[in-house]
Design an enzyme around this catalytic site. Structure first.
Site, short mmCIF file in Angstrom:
data_model
loop_
_atom_site.label_atom_id
_atom_site.label_comp_id
_atom_site.label_asym_id
_atom_site.label_seq_id
_atom_site.Cartn_x
_atom_site.Cartn_y
_atom_site.Cartn_z
N LYS A 1 -2.81 17.99 -20.08
CA LYS A 1 -1.40 18.36 -20.28
C LYS A 1 -0.72 17.33 -21.17
CE LYS A 1 -2.02 21.41 -16.92
NZ LYS A 1 -2.72 22.62 -17.36
N THR B 1 7.24 -5.26 -18.69
CA THR B 1 6.78 -4.18 -19.57
C THR B 1 7.51 -4.20 -20.91
OG1 THR B 1 6.83 -1.77 -19.80
CG2 THR B 1 8.44 -2.72 -18.33
N ASP B 2 6.85 -3.67 -21.94
CA ASP B 2 7.50 -3.53 -23.24
C ASP B 2 8.63 -2.50 -23.21
OD1 ASP B 2 5.91 -1.25 -23.05
OD2 ASP B 2 4.87 -1.55 -24.95
N GLU B 3 8.67 -1.68 -22.14
CA GLU B 3 9.68 -0.61 -22.09
C GLU B 3 11.09 -1.16 -21.94
OE1 GLU B 3 8.96 2.65 -19.54
OE2 GLU B 3 6.83 2.74 -20.02
N TYR C 1 13.08 3.58 -14.30
CA TYR C 1 12.01 2.58 -14.18
C TYR C 1 12.26 1.39 -15.10
CZ TYR C 1 7.66 0.25 -15.43
OH TYR C 1 6.73 -0.71 -15.73
N LEU D 1 0.84 -1.21 0.00
CA LEU D 1 0.00 0.00 0.00
C LEU D 1 0.87 1.25 0.00
CD1 LEU D 1 -2.96 -1.05 2.36
CD2 LEU D 1 -2.86 -1.10 -0.14
N ASN E 1 7.35 6.17 -14.70
CA ASN E 1 8.58 6.74 -15.26
C ASN E 1 8.93 8.10 -14.69
OD1 ASN E 1 9.88 5.08 -17.40
ND2 ASN E 1 7.79 5.00 -18.17
N LYS F 1 13.11 -2.67 -14.37
CA LYS F 1 12.26 -3.77 -14.85
C LYS F 1 13.09 -4.73 -15.70
CE LYS F 1 8.47 -4.44 -14.32
NZ LYS F 1 7.71 -5.12 -13.22
N TYR G 1 3.09 -8.67 -9.63
CA TYR G 1 2.81 -7.35 -10.20
C TYR G 1 3.50 -6.22 -9.44
CZ TYR G 1 -1.16 -9.24 -12.90
OH TYR G 1 -1.95 -9.94 -13.78
P1 NAD Z 1 0.80 0.45 -9.79
O1 NAD Z 1 1.84 1.45 -9.44
O2 NAD Z 1 -0.58 0.92 -10.05
O3 NAD Z 1 0.70 -0.65 -8.62
C1 NAD Z 1 1.83 -1.18 -8.00
C2 NAD Z 1 1.36 -1.89 -6.73
O4 NAD Z 1 2.52 -2.49 -6.12
C3 NAD Z 1 0.75 -0.95 -5.69
O5 NAD Z 1 -0.42 -1.52 -5.14
C4 NAD Z 1 1.82 -0.82 -4.62
O6 NAD Z 1 1.31 -0.56 -3.33
C5 NAD Z 1 2.51 -2.17 -4.72
N1 NAD Z 1 3.90 -2.13 -4.25
C6 NAD Z 1 4.86 -1.26 -4.61
N2 NAD Z 1 6.02 -1.53 -3.96
C7 NAD Z 1 5.77 -2.63 -3.20
C8 NAD Z 1 6.56 -3.41 -2.31
N3 NAD Z 1 7.85 -3.11 -2.07
N4 NAD Z 1 5.98 -4.47 -1.71
C9 NAD Z 1 4.68 -4.79 -1.95
N5 NAD Z 1 3.88 -4.08 -2.76
C10 NAD Z 1 4.42 -3.01 -3.38
O7 NAD Z 1 1.40 -0.35 -11.02
P2 NAD Z 1 0.64 -1.00 -12.28
O8 NAD Z 1 0.53 0.02 -13.33
O9 NAD Z 1 -0.54 -1.72 -11.80
O10 NAD Z 1 1.76 -2.05 -12.76
C11 NAD Z 1 1.78 -3.36 -12.20
C12 NAD Z 1 2.88 -4.16 -12.86
O11 NAD Z 1 2.64 -4.22 -14.26
C13 NAD Z 1 4.28 -3.54 -12.71
O12 NAD Z 1 5.19 -4.59 -12.53
C14 NAD Z 1 4.51 -2.84 -14.02
O13 NAD Z 1 5.90 -2.78 -14.32
C15 NAD Z 1 3.78 -3.76 -14.98
N6 NAD Z 1 3.27 -3.16 -16.22
C16 NAD Z 1 2.49 -2.04 -16.16
C17 NAD Z 1 1.95 -1.54 -17.34
C18 NAD Z 1 1.03 -0.32 -17.32
O14 NAD Z 1 0.60 0.12 -18.39
N7 NAD Z 1 0.66 0.23 -16.17
C19 NAD Z 1 2.24 -2.16 -18.56
C20 NAD Z 1 3.07 -3.29 -18.57
C21 NAD Z 1 3.56 -3.78 -17.39
O1 DAU Z 2 4.53 0.52 -21.86
C1 DAU Z 2 4.21 0.02 -20.61
C2 DAU Z 2 4.39 1.10 -19.56
O2 DAU Z 2 3.30 1.99 -19.72
C3 DAU Z 2 4.43 0.55 -18.13
O3 DAU Z 2 5.59 -0.22 -17.99
C4 DAU Z 2 4.45 1.68 -17.10
O4 DAU Z 2 4.36 1.16 -15.80
C5 DAU Z 2 3.25 2.58 -17.37
O5 DAU Z 2 3.28 3.69 -16.48
C6 DAU Z 2 3.28 3.07 -18.81
O6 DAU Z 2 4.42 3.92 -19.03
P1 DAU Z 2 4.31 5.31 -19.85
O7 DAU Z 2 5.43 6.17 -19.42
O8 DAU Z 2 4.11 5.05 -21.29
O9 DAU Z 2 2.88 5.82 -19.25
P2 DAU Z 2 2.37 7.25 -18.79
O10 DAU Z 2 0.92 7.08 -18.48
O11 DAU Z 2 3.22 7.87 -17.74
O12 DAU Z 2 2.50 8.13 -20.12
C7 DAU Z 2 1.93 7.71 -21.35
C8 DAU Z 2 2.36 8.72 -22.42
O13 DAU Z 2 1.73 9.98 -22.16
C9 DAU Z 2 3.85 9.01 -22.43
O14 DAU Z 2 4.25 9.22 -23.78
C10 DAU Z 2 3.98 10.31 -21.63
C11 DAU Z 2 2.71 11.02 -21.96
N1 DAU Z 2 2.14 11.92 -20.92
C12 DAU Z 2 2.02 11.44 -19.65
C13 DAU Z 2 1.43 12.21 -18.66
C14 DAU Z 2 1.31 11.72 -17.24
C15 DAU Z 2 1.65 13.16 -21.28
O15 DAU Z 2 1.74 13.59 -22.45
N2 DAU Z 2 1.05 13.93 -20.32
C16 DAU Z 2 0.92 13.50 -19.04
O16 DAU Z 2 0.36 14.26 -18.20
#
Ligand code: NAD
Ligand code: DAU
Length: 332
Positions: free
Chosen positions: A203, A121-123, A148, A35, A84, A152, A78
Site C-alpha cells: 500500500k 528525529t529529522d522530522e 509525533y 512494552l 506518525n 519530539k 530511545y
Molecule cells: P519503536 O516504537 O519501535 O519503539 C519504542 C519503544 O519505546 C518500545 O519498545 C516501547 O515499548 C517503548 N516505550 C514507549 N513508551 C514508553 C514509556 N512511556 N516508557 C518506557 N518505554 C516506552 O520506536 P523506534 O522506531 O525504535 O524509535 C526509537 C527512537 O528513535 C524514538 O525516540 C524515535 O523518535 C527515534 N527515531 C526513530 C527513527 C525511525 O526511523 N524509526 C528515526 C529517527 C529517530
Molecule cells: O524520519 C525519521 C522518522 O521516520 C522517525 O522519526 C519515525 O519514528 C519513523 O516512523 C519514520 O517516520 P515516517 O513517517 O517517515 O515512517 P513510516 O514508515 O510511517 O513511513 C515512511 C513513508 O512511507 C512515509 O512517506 C509514509 C509512507 N507509507 C507508510 C506506510 C506505513 C506508505 O506509503 N505506505 C504505508 O503503508
C-alpha cells in the site's frame, strides 16, 4: 566498562542498539521499557544475561527512573511513541511519553549528574521540496508537522533547556528513517515486506513521490556510540547515510527482490499533512567525530531485511492482523 541505561530498548532501534553494544563494546546494559504495543521482549532474545538486564517500567515513573539513574553511568533515551499515523489518530500518548517522559528522565539526569544522550528525529525540521538543493543541518529551524514530530521537537527543546539552565551533560542526535530487523509491521518497509509474504498487495500513500533518507539501524547505533564517546556536551548531531529514495521506488524494489511484478501494489489514501521529503547533511558528525556509515548499500541492506522477515514470522505475526485492521479503518 560503563553501565548504560537504555530506555525503549525493546523497540526497533533501541533493541538494535543493545545488540550492537553487546557485540562491539564491554558495556553493561539495563533496558527500561514499558512494552507498549511497539515493544517486544523477544527482540532481546539471545543476549547474555550477565551483559543485559531488563526492567519493565514506564519512563514517566519518577521513582523508578530515579533508582535506575542512580546505578547508571550514562543513559541513552530511545523510548517514545514513534508512529506518525498513530499520532494523527490519538495524540495523547505522544504527549505523555515524548514530553513528560523526557522531562522525567532529565530531572533524574540533573539529580544524579548523569551523561544523557537523547535520540531524536529529522522530522523536527519539517520537510523539503523535491528539488531543494539544501538538506537539513544542525542549524535548520525547527518546523515540525505532525503530533509525533512536534512532541519530539518539544522533547529536544527540553533537553537543550536542561543543558543550559541546569548544566545537564546531554547531547542530542536527529536521525533519518531507519530500516533493518525488529521494526514493527506498522512501518513502511516491514509493512510491505510482510504484506507480500502474506499475499497482500503493498500500500502506497498517495502518489508515492514522498522521499525518505534511509539508514540501516546498525549505522544509527554506531553513530550514537560515537557521540556518547566523543560528542561535545550540549551539541546536536545529525545522523544520515545519503540514502534518499522515494516511496514508489522502495515499494518497486521490495516487489522485485521478492520475485513479484514491480507494479503489483495499490495507491491508498494519503497521510494527512504528509511530509514531502527529508534529507540529512551529516557533515558535522563525519568531520568532527570521524563517523562513517558501514551499511550504505541500500539494495543489499533491504535484501537482508527481507530475509530477516521471512525467517522470523513468529516475531511479527502476532502484530500483523491488528495492524492491518487499523489501517483498513483509515482506507490505508
Ligand atoms: P519503536 O516504537 O519501535 O519503539 C519504542 C519503544 O519505546 C518500545 O519498545 C516501547 O515499548 C517503548 N516505550 C514507549 N513508551 C514508553 C514509556 N512511556 N516508557 C518506557 N518505554 C516506552 O520506536 P523506534 O522506531 O525504535 O524509535 C526509537 C527512537 O528513535 C524514538 O525516540 C524515535 O523518535 C527515534 N527515531 C526513530 C527513527 C525511525 O526511523 N524509526 C528515526 C529517527 C529517530
Ligand atoms: O524520519 C525519521 C522518522 O521516520 C522517525 O522519526 C519515525 O519514528 C519513523 O516512523 C519514520 O517516520 P515516517 O513517517 O517517515 O515512517 P513510516 O514508515 O510511517 O513511513 C515512511 C513513508 O512511507 C512515509 O512517506 C509514509 C509512507 N507509507 C507508510 C506506510 C506505513 C506508505 O506509503 N505506505 C504505508 O503503508
Amino acid at each position: 566498562m560503563a553501565r548504560l541505561l537504555v530506555t525503549g530498548g525493546a523497540g526497533f532501534i533501541g533493541s538494535n542498539f543493545v545488540h550492537h553494544v553487546v557485540q562491539n563494546t564491554d558495556h553493561h546494559v539495563t533496558v527500561l521499557d514499558a512494552l507498549t504495543y511497539a515493544g517486544n521482549r523477544a527482540s532481546l532474545d539471545g543476549l547474555p544475561e550477565d551483559r543485559v538486564a531488563f526492567v519493565h517500567g514506564d519512563i514517566t515513573d519518577a521513582e523508578l527512573v530515579d533508582s535506575l539513574f542512580a546505578d547508571a553511568d550514562a543513559v541513552v533515551h530511545y523510548a517514545a511513541e514513534s508512529h506518525n499515523d498513530n499520532s494523527l489518530h490519538s495524540p495523547r500518548p505522544f504527549l505523555d511519553t515524548n514530553i513528560i517522559g523526557t522531562y522525567t528522565l532529565l530531572e533524574a539526569a540533573r539529580t544524579h549528574d548523569r551523561r544523557f544522550h537523547h535520540i531524536s528525529t529529522d522530522e523536527v525540521y519539517g520537510d523539503l521540496e523535491l528539488d531543494d538543493p539544501e538538506r537539513f543541518t544542525e542549524n535548520t529551524p525547527y518546523n515540525p508537522s505532525s503530533p509525533y514530530s512536534s512532541t519530539k521537537a518539544g522533547s529536544d527543546l527540553l533537553v537543550r533547556a536542561w543543558v543550559r539552565s541546569f548544566g545537564v551533560r546531554a547531547t542530542i542526535s536527529n536521525c533519518s528513517n531507519n530500516y533493518g530487523p525488529y521494526q514493527h509491521v506498522e512501518k513502511f518497509i516491514p509493512r510491505q515486506i510482510t504484506n507480500v509474504i502474506r499475499g497482500i498487495r503493498p500500500k502506497l500513500y498517495g502518489a508515492g513521490e514522498n522521499v525518505r533518507d534511509w539508514i540501516h539501524a546498525n549505522d544509527h547505533s554506531s553513530a550514537v556510540l560515537t557521540i556518547l564517546d566523543k560528542g561535545t556536551i550540549g551539541d546536536t548531531y545529525l545522523i544520515g547515510a545519503d540514502g534518499e529514495r522515494n516511496n514508489k521506488d522502495v515499494v518497486e524494489l521490495i516487489l522485485e527482490q521478492m520475485g513479484q511484478p514491480r507494479d503489483a501494489y495499490d495507491h491508498v489514501t494519503d497521510r494527512a499533512g504528509h511530509d514531502l521529503r527529508y534529507a540529512i547533511d551529516s557533515t558535522k558528525l563525519r568531520t568532527e567525530l570521524g563517523w562513517t556509515p558501514q551499511y550504505a548499500d541500500f539494495e543489499s541492506g533491504l535484501a537482508a531485511t527481507i530475509d530477516w522477515y521471512k525467517a522470523n514470522e513468529a516475531w511479527w505475526a502476532p502484530s500483523k492482523d491488528a495492524t492491518e485492521a487499523f489501517y483498513a479503518t483509515k482506507g490505508q
